[in-house]
Write an enzyme that holds these catalytic residues in place. Structure first.
Site, PDB file in Angstrom:
ATOM      1  CB  CYS A   4      -7.990  11.480 -10.588  1.00 41.41           C
ATOM      2  SG  CYS A   4      -7.482  10.911  -9.026  1.00 41.41           S
ATOM      3  CB  CYS A   7      -9.165  14.624  -7.993  1.00 45.77           C
ATOM      4  SG  CYS A   7      -7.170  14.709  -7.951  1.00 45.77           S
ATOM      5  CG  ASP A  30     -11.541   0.897   0.606  1.00 48.80           C
ATOM      6  OD1 ASP A  30     -10.560   1.310  -0.059  1.00 48.80           O
ATOM      7  OD2 ASP A  30     -12.769   0.217  -0.086  1.00 48.80           O
ATOM      8  CG  HIS A  46      -3.301  13.783  -9.158  1.00 49.92           C
ATOM      9  ND1 HIS A  46      -4.316  12.727  -9.117  1.00 49.92           N
ATOM     10  CD2 HIS A  46      -2.363  13.388  -9.955  1.00 49.92           C
ATOM     11  CE1 HIS A  46      -4.074  11.823  -9.946  1.00 49.92           C
ATOM     12  NE2 HIS A  46      -2.909  12.103 -10.266  1.00 49.92           N
ATOM     13  CG  ASN A  87      -2.105  -2.010  -2.497  1.00 53.62           C
ATOM     14  OD1 ASN A  87      -1.421  -2.644  -2.040  1.00 53.62           O
ATOM     15  ND2 ASN A  87      -3.335  -2.138  -2.551  1.00 53.62           N
ATOM     16  N   GLY A  93      -0.467  -4.035  -6.851  1.00 56.33           N
ATOM     17  CA  GLY A  93      -1.691  -4.030  -6.595  1.00 56.33           C
ATOM     18  C   GLY A  93      -2.633  -2.691  -6.827  1.00 56.33           C
ATOM     19  CG  HIS A  98      -5.273  10.835  -5.466  1.00 53.37           C
ATOM     20  ND1 HIS A  98      -5.642  11.989  -6.094  1.00 53.37           N
ATOM     21  CD2 HIS A  98      -4.706  11.053  -4.509  1.00 53.37           C
ATOM     22  CE1 HIS A  98      -5.449  12.854  -5.197  1.00 53.37           C
ATOM     23  NE2 HIS A  98      -5.109  12.350  -4.096  1.00 53.37           N
ATOM     24  CG  HIS A 100      -4.988   4.921  -2.315  1.00 51.34           C
ATOM     25  ND1 HIS A 100      -4.565   5.026  -3.581  1.00 51.34           N
ATOM     26  CD2 HIS A 100      -5.164   3.685  -2.114  1.00 51.34           C
ATOM     27  CE1 HIS A 100      -4.570   3.741  -4.051  1.00 51.34           C
ATOM     28  NE2 HIS A 100      -4.931   2.995  -3.251  1.00 51.34           N
ATOM     29  CG  HIS A 102      -5.372   0.402   1.530  1.00 47.18           C
ATOM     30  ND1 HIS A 102      -6.793   0.140   0.932  1.00 47.18           N
ATOM     31  CD2 HIS A 102      -4.666   0.815   0.375  1.00 47.18           C
ATOM     32  CE1 HIS A 102      -6.900   0.119  -0.277  1.00 47.18           C
ATOM     33  NE2 HIS A 102      -5.357   0.494  -0.649  1.00 47.18           N
TER      34      HIS A 102
HETATM   35  P1  5GP Z   1      -5.922   0.298  -4.402  1.00 47.90           P
HETATM   36  O1  5GP Z   1      -6.322  -1.180  -4.972  1.00 47.90           O
HETATM   37  O2  5GP Z   1      -5.604   1.116  -5.703  1.00 47.90           O
HETATM   38  O3  5GP Z   1      -4.595   0.393  -3.504  1.00 47.90           O
HETATM   39  O4  5GP Z   1      -7.041   0.644  -3.601  1.00 47.90           O
HETATM   40  C1  5GP Z   1      -8.166   1.293  -4.021  1.00 47.90           C
HETATM   41  C2  5GP Z   1      -9.186   1.389  -3.008  1.00 47.90           C
HETATM   42  O5  5GP Z   1     -10.118   2.375  -3.378  1.00 47.90           O
HETATM   43  C3  5GP Z   1      -9.977  -0.020  -2.834  1.00 47.90           C
HETATM   44  O6  5GP Z   1      -9.812  -0.399  -1.524  1.00 47.90           O
HETATM   45  C4  5GP Z   1     -11.451   0.382  -3.367  1.00 47.90           C
HETATM   46  O7  5GP Z   1     -12.234  -0.508  -2.591  1.00 47.90           O
HETATM   47  C5  5GP Z   1     -11.575   1.934  -3.029  1.00 47.90           C
HETATM   48  N1  5GP Z   1     -12.430   2.549  -3.989  1.00 47.90           N
HETATM   49  C6  5GP Z   1     -12.472   2.345  -5.193  1.00 47.90           C
HETATM   50  N2  5GP Z   1     -13.624   3.364  -5.507  1.00 47.90           N
HETATM   51  C7  5GP Z   1     -13.950   4.075  -4.499  1.00 47.90           C
HETATM   52  C8  5GP Z   1     -15.037   4.905  -4.184  1.00 47.90           C
HETATM   53  O8  5GP Z   1     -15.912   5.434  -5.311  1.00 47.90           O
HETATM   54  N3  5GP Z   1     -15.331   5.245  -2.902  1.00 47.90           N
HETATM   55  C9  5GP Z   1     -14.433   4.790  -2.062  1.00 47.90           C
HETATM   56  N4  5GP Z   1     -14.756   5.359  -0.614  1.00 47.90           N
HETATM   57  N5  5GP Z   1     -13.586   3.775  -2.073  1.00 47.90           N
HETATM   58  C10 5GP Z   1     -13.372   3.480  -3.537  1.00 47.90           C
HETATM   59 ZN    ZN Z   2      -6.108  12.692  -7.916  1.00 47.20          ZN
END
Ligand code: 5GP
Ligand code: ZN
Length: 115
Positions: A4, A7, A30, A46, A87, A93, A98, A100, A102
């Site tokens: 993950c 994680c 991000d 997790h 999301n 989307g 995991h 999160h 935004h």
């Molecule tokens: P989701 O689309 O799942 O709601 O959001 C995932 C978010 O994680 C995206 O905004 C993406 O830019 C961010 N993200 C993906 N990989 C990484 C990473 O390795 N480091 C950081 N800091 N953010 C990440």
């Molecule tokens: Zn996780």
């Protein structure tokens, strides 16, 4: 959890720009910001998705919102305003499985999807 991404960020295998950390919650920038301020706030436990939260998770989710407000205050955008997005699942989307939150701020965030 093994494999993950978030994680791995929590345990330090993948570096991140941390904004806030306590024993239960981590907040970090991000990597692909969608606004001047774009922070991800996550539980260290997790939980793969909002769709799969359990009764025991109520407290941590409430605390995440408190942390969001603390960050907004510390970074001085609480008065100007901010947007919090979760999301969930394929149609929502969600790419990283995991849970999160935004946290977006630093400019008028434009088109509203609801309201
Ligand atoms: P989701 O689309 O799942 O709601 O959001 C995932 C978010 O994680 C995206 O905004 C993406 O830019 C961010 N993200 C993906 N990989 C990484 C990473 O390795 N480091 C950081 N800091 N953010 C990440
Ligand atoms: Zn996780």
């Amino acid at each position: 959890m093994k494999d993950c991404l978030f994680c791995k960020i929590i345990n330090g295998d993948i570096p991140s720009e941390k904004v806030y950390e306590d024993e239960e919650i981590l907040a970090f920038k991000d990597i692909q910001p969608a606004a001047p301020i774009h922070i991800l706030v996550i539980p260290k436990k997790h939980i793969d998705s909002l769709a799969n939260i359990e009764e025991d998770d109520e407290k941590i989710i409430g605390k995440i919102y408190m942390v969001i407000n603390k960050i907004a205050e510390d970074q001085q955008f609480k008065d100007k305003g901010y947007r919090v997005i979760v999301n969930c699942g394929k149609d929502g989307g969600q790419e990283v499985m995991h849970l999160h939150f935004h946290l977006l701020a630093g400019k008028p965030l434009g088109e509203k999807i609801v309201g």
